[in-house]
Design an enzyme around this catalytic site. Structure first.
Site, PDB file in Angstrom:
ATOM      1  N   ALA A   1      -4.502   3.639   4.724  1.00  0.00           N
ATOM      2  CA  ALA A   1      -5.368   4.429   3.843  1.00  0.00           C
ATOM      3  C   ALA A   1      -6.333   3.535   3.070  1.00  0.00           C
ATOM      4  O   ALA A   1      -7.490   3.881   2.858  1.00  0.00           O
ATOM      5  CB  ALA A   1      -4.532   5.268   2.894  1.00  0.00           C
TER       6      ALA A   1
ATOM      7  N   GLU B   1       9.068   0.938   6.554  1.00  0.00           N
ATOM      8  CA  GLU B   1       7.874   0.424   7.261  1.00  0.00           C
ATOM      9  C   GLU B   1       7.804  -1.098   7.339  1.00  0.00           C
ATOM     10  O   GLU B   1       7.099  -1.638   8.186  1.00  0.00           O
ATOM     11  CB  GLU B   1       6.591   0.963   6.609  1.00  0.00           C
TER      12      GLU B   1
ATOM     13  N   LYS C   1      -5.566   7.062 -10.773  1.00  0.00           N
ATOM     14  CA  LYS C   1      -6.893   6.816 -10.177  1.00  0.00           C
ATOM     15  C   LYS C   1      -7.070   7.560  -8.845  1.00  0.00           C
ATOM     16  O   LYS C   1      -8.084   8.202  -8.615  1.00  0.00           O
ATOM     17  CB  LYS C   1      -7.117   5.309 -10.016  1.00  0.00           C
ATOM     18  N   ILE C   2      -6.051   7.492  -7.980  1.00  0.00           N
ATOM     19  CA  ILE C   2      -6.204   8.137  -6.661  1.00  0.00           C
ATOM     20  C   ILE C   2      -6.046   9.657  -6.794  1.00  0.00           C
ATOM     21  O   ILE C   2      -6.854  10.418  -6.251  1.00  0.00           O
ATOM     22  CB  ILE C   2      -5.202   7.543  -5.638  1.00  0.00           C
TER      23      ILE C   2
ATOM     24  N   ARG D   1       4.013   5.837  -1.358  1.00  0.00           N
ATOM     25  CA  ARG D   1       5.033   4.929  -0.845  1.00  0.00           C
ATOM     26  C   ARG D   1       6.101   5.759  -0.141  1.00  0.00           C
ATOM     27  O   ARG D   1       6.501   6.827  -0.624  1.00  0.00           O
ATOM     28  CB  ARG D   1       5.690   4.119  -1.974  1.00  0.00           C
TER      29      ARG D   1
ATOM     30  N   ASP E   1       1.158   8.067   5.629  1.00  0.00           N
ATOM     31  CA  ASP E   1       0.513   6.764   5.811  1.00  0.00           C
ATOM     32  C   ASP E   1       1.500   5.663   5.448  1.00  0.00           C
ATOM     33  O   ASP E   1       1.241   4.487   5.679  1.00  0.00           O
ATOM     34  CB  ASP E   1      -0.739   6.670   4.926  1.00  0.00           C
TER      35      ASP E   1
ATOM     36  N   HIS F   1      -0.045   2.678   7.264  1.00  0.00           N
ATOM     37  CA  HIS F   1      -0.429   2.124   5.946  1.00  0.00           C
ATOM     38  C   HIS F   1      -1.879   1.626   5.995  1.00  0.00           C
ATOM     39  O   HIS F   1      -2.166   0.491   5.623  1.00  0.00           O
ATOM     40  CB  HIS F   1       0.531   1.003   5.520  1.00  0.00           C
TER      41      HIS F   1
ATOM     42  N   THR G   1       0.499   9.303   0.904  1.00  0.00           N
ATOM     43  CA  THR G   1      -0.207   8.022   1.072  1.00  0.00           C
ATOM     44  C   THR G   1       0.247   7.044  -0.018  1.00  0.00           C
ATOM     45  O   THR G   1      -0.390   6.007  -0.213  1.00  0.00           O
ATOM     46  CB  THR G   1      -1.744   8.200   0.960  1.00  0.00           C
TER      47      THR G   1
HETATM   48  P1  NAI Z   1      -2.339   4.839 -10.965  1.00  0.00           P
HETATM   49  O1  NAI Z   1      -1.480   3.867 -11.695  1.00  0.00           O
HETATM   50  O2  NAI Z   1      -3.777   4.951 -11.327  1.00  0.00           O
HETATM   51  O3  NAI Z   1      -1.687   6.300 -11.052  1.00  0.00           O
HETATM   52  C1  NAI Z   1      -0.321   6.550 -10.951  1.00  0.00           C
HETATM   53  C2  NAI Z   1      -0.010   7.824 -11.735  1.00  0.00           C
HETATM   54  O4  NAI Z   1       1.388   8.105 -11.562  1.00  0.00           O
HETATM   55  C3  NAI Z   1      -0.258   7.685 -13.248  1.00  0.00           C
HETATM   56  O5  NAI Z   1      -1.077   8.737 -13.691  1.00  0.00           O
HETATM   57  C4  NAI Z   1       1.141   7.732 -13.852  1.00  0.00           C
HETATM   58  O6  NAI Z   1       1.176   8.373 -15.117  1.00  0.00           O
HETATM   59  C5  NAI Z   1       1.902   8.541 -12.815  1.00  0.00           C
HETATM   60  N1  NAI Z   1       3.355   8.313 -12.842  1.00  0.00           N
HETATM   61  C6  NAI Z   1       4.003   7.123 -12.804  1.00  0.00           C
HETATM   62  N2  NAI Z   1       5.333   7.320 -12.799  1.00  0.00           N
HETATM   63  C7  NAI Z   1       5.523   8.655 -12.835  1.00  0.00           C
HETATM   64  C8  NAI Z   1       6.669   9.497 -12.854  1.00  0.00           C
HETATM   65  N3  NAI Z   1       7.908   8.990 -12.843  1.00  0.00           N
HETATM   66  N4  NAI Z   1       6.486  10.849 -12.890  1.00  0.00           N
HETATM   67  C9  NAI Z   1       5.243  11.371 -12.936  1.00  0.00           C
HETATM   68  N5  NAI Z   1       4.119  10.635 -12.933  1.00  0.00           N
HETATM   69  C10 NAI Z   1       4.256   9.292 -12.880  1.00  0.00           C
HETATM   70  O7  NAI Z   1      -2.173   4.455  -9.415  1.00  0.00           O
HETATM   71  P2  NAI Z   1      -3.134   4.858  -8.217  1.00  0.00           P
HETATM   72  O8  NAI Z   1      -4.216   3.852  -8.092  1.00  0.00           O
HETATM   73  O9  NAI Z   1      -3.500   6.274  -8.324  1.00  0.00           O
HETATM   74  O10 NAI Z   1      -2.146   4.625  -6.968  1.00  0.00           O
HETATM   75  C11 NAI Z   1      -0.971   5.392  -6.790  1.00  0.00           C
HETATM   76  C12 NAI Z   1      -0.091   4.748  -5.726  1.00  0.00           C
HETATM   77  O11 NAI Z   1      -0.735   4.844  -4.462  1.00  0.00           O
HETATM   78  C13 NAI Z   1       0.115   3.239  -5.905  1.00  0.00           C
HETATM   79  O12 NAI Z   1       1.153   2.961  -6.830  1.00  0.00           O
HETATM   80  C14 NAI Z   1       0.461   2.774  -4.510  1.00  0.00           C
HETATM   81  O13 NAI Z   1       1.856   2.803  -4.329  1.00  0.00           O
HETATM   82  C15 NAI Z   1      -0.196   3.826  -3.620  1.00  0.00           C
HETATM   83  N6  NAI Z   1      -1.292   3.247  -2.830  1.00  0.00           N
HETATM   84  C16 NAI Z   1      -1.261   3.364  -1.465  1.00  0.00           C
HETATM   85  C17 NAI Z   1      -2.269   2.832  -0.699  1.00  0.00           C
HETATM   86  C18 NAI Z   1      -2.280   2.972   0.792  1.00  0.00           C
HETATM   87  O14 NAI Z   1      -3.030   2.263   1.475  1.00  0.00           O
HETATM   88  N7  NAI Z   1      -1.516   3.876   1.366  1.00  0.00           N
HETATM   89  C19 NAI Z   1      -3.376   2.077  -1.303  1.00  0.00           C
HETATM   90  C20 NAI Z   1      -3.362   2.077  -2.752  1.00  0.00           C
HETATM   91  C21 NAI Z   1      -2.337   2.625  -3.478  1.00  0.00           C
END
Ligand code: NAI
Length: 342
Positions: A297, A263, A153-154, A234, A258, A295, A232
């Site tokens: 974002a 942290e 999604k992001i 982990r 971020d 953190h 942004t």
């Molecule tokens: P999402 O679940 O929509 O996308 C994650 C993507 O990573 C998926 O397309 C998946 O296929 C891929 N993926 C998973 N494991 C993988 C691997 N081993 N190798 C290659 N690709 C892999 O998640 P979204 O919403 O895009 O968020 C991503 C991350 O951003 C979250 O898990 C969270 O840790 C972090 N985040 C950070 C925030 C902040 O405030 N800094 C806020 C929201 C999310």
């Protein structure tokens, strides 16, 4: 329903109260969940946590003994939760998977632009009334090759926003998003090729056993000289010690973080009167080509509103025995569970 909220931030209180349309009895605590605070959950029906709470197997066992059956996290990521242990203990876990990909993507782009235009140096100079621009010549984003590590999604929101900059987009993900190929000409590559070819790399993966230290000495040394990396996602996806080595050698031209490997207990808290001692973080903060945000974002009005509403949706589903589409460890959501325990 009686719900305890751990790690409640001041800015969340009003949105949480407004979202509580069913009049649940809420206990809002600013303390994080861990072995010292778990006892506070006694007498509640559900527990609500945030990203840096300790939801290990040990803590979950205690919650289970208190009869807790539902755990809601007010976050997308759930790397702090032992999802498998929760499943064994029959504690349902739900997250907020889609509160605002734009909040995070826009923050990542802010970091990218800030580093490319050397804003940290500018700000330091301005504080000293030094208005010369000799040290702050940046470069255009236009024409650069940008590598997206993760196009969920992001990451896919990043592709959409970055497309307007007239850049070449590369991507690495377990799943290929054909829409991104069609709409924004995104080219999927293996991780090493993406690292070799990108001028800017932005990370949007979940943290799990497969992604921990994915960006290590080996990959950092394959990257283009002076590459800019934005994280942004982990902190532990990047090996911090390896990163500092490559920042010092100038192999890495800039790092926007971020999130940070260590942290917990630092980010989200005011340490003005209790200075931090973490040498790695102090070193990163001191580098003029490293931009640190705590953190934040996710932290926009829109996102905080959505997080509160989806959290109460998850709680409502549990109260009424309805399956929530946001449950991580139910059998109908095996993929999510699988990714979390890899
Ligand atoms: P999402 O679940 O929509 O996308 C994650 C993507 O990573 C998926 O397309 C998946 O296929 C891929 N993926 C998973 N494991 C993988 C691997 N081993 N190798 C290659 N690709 C892999 O998640 P979204 O919403 O895009 O968020 C991503 C991350 O951003 C979250 O898990 C969270 O840790 C972090 N985040 C950070 C925030 C902040 O405030 N800094 C806020 C929201 C999310």
């Amino acid at each position: 329903m009686k719900v305890i909220f751990y790690s409640t931030k001041v800015f969340e209180i009003e949105p949480i109260r407004n979202a509580n349309k069913n009049g649940y009895k809420l206990s809002l605590f600013s303390d994080p969940l861990n072995m010292s605070t778990v006892e506070l959950a006694r007498g509640h029906d559900a527990v609500c946590v945030f990203t840096n709470d300790d939801v290990s197997g040990e803590v979950l066992k205690k919650l289970s003994l208190m009869g807790i059956k539902n755990l809601a996290t007010r976050a997308v990521g759930y790397d702090n939760i032992d999802v498998e242990a929760a499943k064994q203990l029959k504690i349902a876990v739900a997250n907020v998977p889609d509160y605002s990909p734009n909040a995070v993507a826009e923050h990542a782009i802010m970091m990218m632009l800030s580093l490319i235009k050397k804003n940290k140096t500018t700000e330091a100079q301005i504080q000293k009334q030094n208005f010369s621009i000799d040290n702050i010549i940046g470069s255009n984003v236009q024409g650069k090759t940008i590598g997206l590590i993760g196009t969920g999604k992001i990451g896919s929101t990043m592709a959409k926003l970055l497309n307007g900059f007239d850049v070449k987009l590369l991507a690495y993900d377990l799943k290929i998003n054909t829409e991104l190929k069609r709409l924004y000409n995104v080219t999927y590559l293996d991780l090493e090729s993406l690292c070799k070819q990108s001028d800017i790399i932005t990370i949007h993966l979940p943290l799990n056993a497969k992604t921990k230290y994915l960006i290590d000495d080996h990959l950092l040394s394959k990257m283009k000289y002076k590459v800019i990396i934005i994280n942004t996602a982990r902190g532990s996806i990047v090996n911090t010690s390896d990163l500092i080595k490559h920042l010092k050698s100038k192999q890495i031209g800039g790092y926007g973080m971020d999130v940070y490997e260590f942290e917990r207990g630092v980010f989200f808290f005011n340490h003005e009167n209790n200075p931090i001692k973490d040498k790695l973080l102090l070193e990163l903060i001191s580098l003029k080509n490293v931009l640190v945000t705590p953190h934040q974002a996710f932290a926009t009005d829109e996102a905080i509103y959505n997080i509160a509403n989806t959290t109460f949706h998850n709680l409502y589903c549990w109260e009424n025995n309805i399956h929530s589409e946001n449950e991580i460890n139910s059998n109908t959501n095996e993929i999510k569970t699988h990714l979390a325990v890899l």
